[in-house]
Write an enzyme that holds these catalytic residues in place. Structure first.
Site, PDB file in Angstrom:
ATOM      1  N   HIS A  98       8.418  21.955  30.586  1.00 20.14           N
ATOM      2  CA  HIS A  98       8.410  23.039  31.495  1.00 20.14           C
ATOM      3  C   HIS A  98       8.794  22.725  32.900  1.00 20.14           C
ATOM      4  CE1 HIS A  98       4.240  21.504  31.987  1.00 20.14           C
ATOM      5  NE2 HIS A  98       4.089  22.275  32.816  1.00 20.14           N
ATOM      6  N   HIS A 100       7.205  22.354  35.924  1.00 23.57           N
ATOM      7  CA  HIS A 100       6.316  22.301  36.809  1.00 23.57           C
ATOM      8  C   HIS A 100       6.635  21.016  37.375  1.00 23.57           C
ATOM      9  CE1 HIS A 100       2.189  24.810  36.209  1.00 23.57           C
ATOM     10  NE2 HIS A 100       3.022  25.056  37.406  1.00 23.57           N
ATOM     11  N   ASP A 102       4.984  18.212  38.333  1.00 22.91           N
ATOM     12  CA  ASP A 102       4.496  17.055  37.822  1.00 22.91           C
ATOM     13  C   ASP A 102       5.169  16.331  36.492  1.00 22.91           C
ATOM     14  OD1 ASP A 102       3.036  19.090  36.928  1.00 22.91           O
ATOM     15  OD2 ASP A 102       1.878  18.144  35.996  1.00 22.91           O
ATOM     16  N   HIS A 103       5.907  17.349  35.846  1.00 23.92           N
ATOM     17  CA  HIS A 103       6.683  16.947  34.982  1.00 23.92           C
ATOM     18  C   HIS A 103       8.237  16.784  35.420  1.00 23.92           C
ATOM     19  CE1 HIS A 103       3.647  18.017  31.941  1.00 23.92           C
ATOM     20  NE2 HIS A 103       3.149  18.637  32.791  1.00 23.92           N
ATOM     21  N   HIS A 190       1.587  28.340  28.795  1.00 25.97           N
ATOM     22  CA  HIS A 190       1.250  27.797  30.086  1.00 25.97           C
ATOM     23  C   HIS A 190       1.645  28.666  31.089  1.00 25.97           C
ATOM     24  CE1 HIS A 190       0.198  24.506  32.607  1.00 25.97           C
ATOM     25  NE2 HIS A 190       1.512  24.275  32.930  1.00 25.97           N
ATOM     26  N   ASP A 211       2.115  21.106  28.648  1.00 25.65           N
ATOM     27  CA  ASP A 211       0.691  21.597  29.179  1.00 25.65           C
ATOM     28  C   ASP A 211       0.471  22.937  28.728  1.00 25.65           C
ATOM     29  OD1 ASP A 211       1.055  19.518  31.044  1.00 25.65           O
ATOM     30  OD2 ASP A 211       0.983  20.951  32.789  1.00 25.65           O
ATOM     31  N   HIS A 275      -2.004  13.200  29.886  1.00 25.18           N
ATOM     32  CA  HIS A 275      -2.081  14.197  30.909  1.00 25.18           C
ATOM     33  C   HIS A 275      -3.525  14.692  31.157  1.00 25.18           C
ATOM     34  CE1 HIS A 275      -0.094  16.464  33.819  1.00 25.18           C
ATOM     35  NE2 HIS A 275       0.043  17.622  33.203  1.00 25.18           N
TER      36      HIS A 275
END
Ligand SMILES: [Zn+2]
Ligand SMILES: [Zn+2]
Length: 305
Positions: A98, A100, A102-103, A190, A211, A275
């Site tokens: 996805h 986001h 942080d990814h 998510h 996530d 994670h």
């Protein structure tokens, strides 16, 4: 203080070893496919836990899932440990769960760093709707870099394709197949369009959650798979967070108790937590042991399974 911390670390190491040796016994004897945890971390900049990134390595090729911050340096570290497929210039295929940050904040790193050291071919990147726009915007943001490296005076003019990206927007189902792997995307729950991925190789099946709240789709994707890599947070850690995050996490993340319940149904031969958030690794392990008796490990960066 120092010795107390050492004792905790040692205790945690013992627990980790005990659980790890349980999983060694479960591992197929002639396993050729390996999982390399490049980053097990979270948005916070923990120097010991790089941003979310995982590599599936099979028959001389590496397939990345997510590109959190630090992804290329962790790949180089894995290469330095002897995993030749993770030489940064060989990285070619990546899947993103996805969008986001942080990814994905390692995306520009994954596009440009290997190119500056000699990658000659474009990246192939698969992910939800929006990955094409993200790719175009990153390439546009670095247009000055690209122009100066490829002009007649530039040091990348001999391999001008190495920063290109073929971005593929995917939906549920089989999204990628070559002689090493079949990759199947399944929807997760998510805060935005998100997918988990199942990898089927000649010798192993590996499922990675990204996530997500617990979902039946994750259980169905695994169903006795060799390895399930899943996120988790302990209730004790969640209790230290703001109410807004606790509400968000209840909808879009997974507690250790929920993961134990999910994995008891999915029955992976090995469950790897990544994670994750806990008060400590020891707290994560003891909390999981309360709910789950099958083999599991709390993953650490550069662990290989
Ligand atoms: Zn997320
Ligand atoms: Zn995340």
């Amino acid at each position: 203080m120092r010795s107390a911390l050492s004792a905790i670390a040692f205790c945690s190491l013992l627990l980790h070893s005990a659980v790890a040796s349980a999983q060694e016994a479960q591992k197929p004897a002639a396993s050729k496919t390996i999982v390399v945890l490049l980053g097990t971390g979270n948005p916070g900049p923990d120097p010991d836990r790089s941003g979310p990134a995982t590599a599936i390595v099979v028959n001389g090729s590496a397939y990345l899932v997510d590109f959190g911050p630090g992804v290329v340096r962790r790949a180089q570290a894995a290469f330095d440990k002897g995993i030749k497929e993770l030489q940064p210039t060989r990285l070619r295929v990546a899947f993103v769960t996805h969008l986001h940050s942080d990814h994905t904040v390692g995306y520009s790193d994954l596009i440009f760093t290997p190119w500056t050291i000699g990658r000659r071919f474009p990246l192939e990147v698969y992910g939800p709707k929006g990955i094409k726009d993200m790719t175009d915007h990153i390439l546009a943001a670095y247009s000055v870099d690209i122009a100066t490296r490829t002009n007649p005076d530039g040091n990348q003019r001999g391999f001008p394709e190495g920063h290109n990206v073929n971005a593929h927007e995917v939906g549920p189902g089989v999204i990628y197949r070559d002689s090493n792997v079949t990759v199947t995307a399944f929807p997760t729950k998510h805060a935005m369009e998100s997918y988990g991925y199942r990898f089927d190789t000649p010798d192993r099946s590996i499922v990675i959650s990204g996530d997500t709240n617990p979902t039946q789709a994750t259980i169905d994707a695994c169903r006795g798979c060799d390895v399930l890599i899943h996120e988790a947070e302990t209730p004790a850690w969640l209790a230290t967070r703001l109410e807004t995050f606790r509400r968000f996490a209840a909808k879009y993340h997974t507690t250790t108790g929920e993961l134990a319940e999910l994995a008891s149904k999915a029955k992976p031969r090995l469950l790897i937590l990544y994670h994750y958030n806990g008060l400590s690794n020891e707290e994560l392990v003891t909390d999981m042991l309360k709910h789950y008796s099958r083999p599991f490990v709390v993953g650490r960066d550069l662990d290989v399974y």
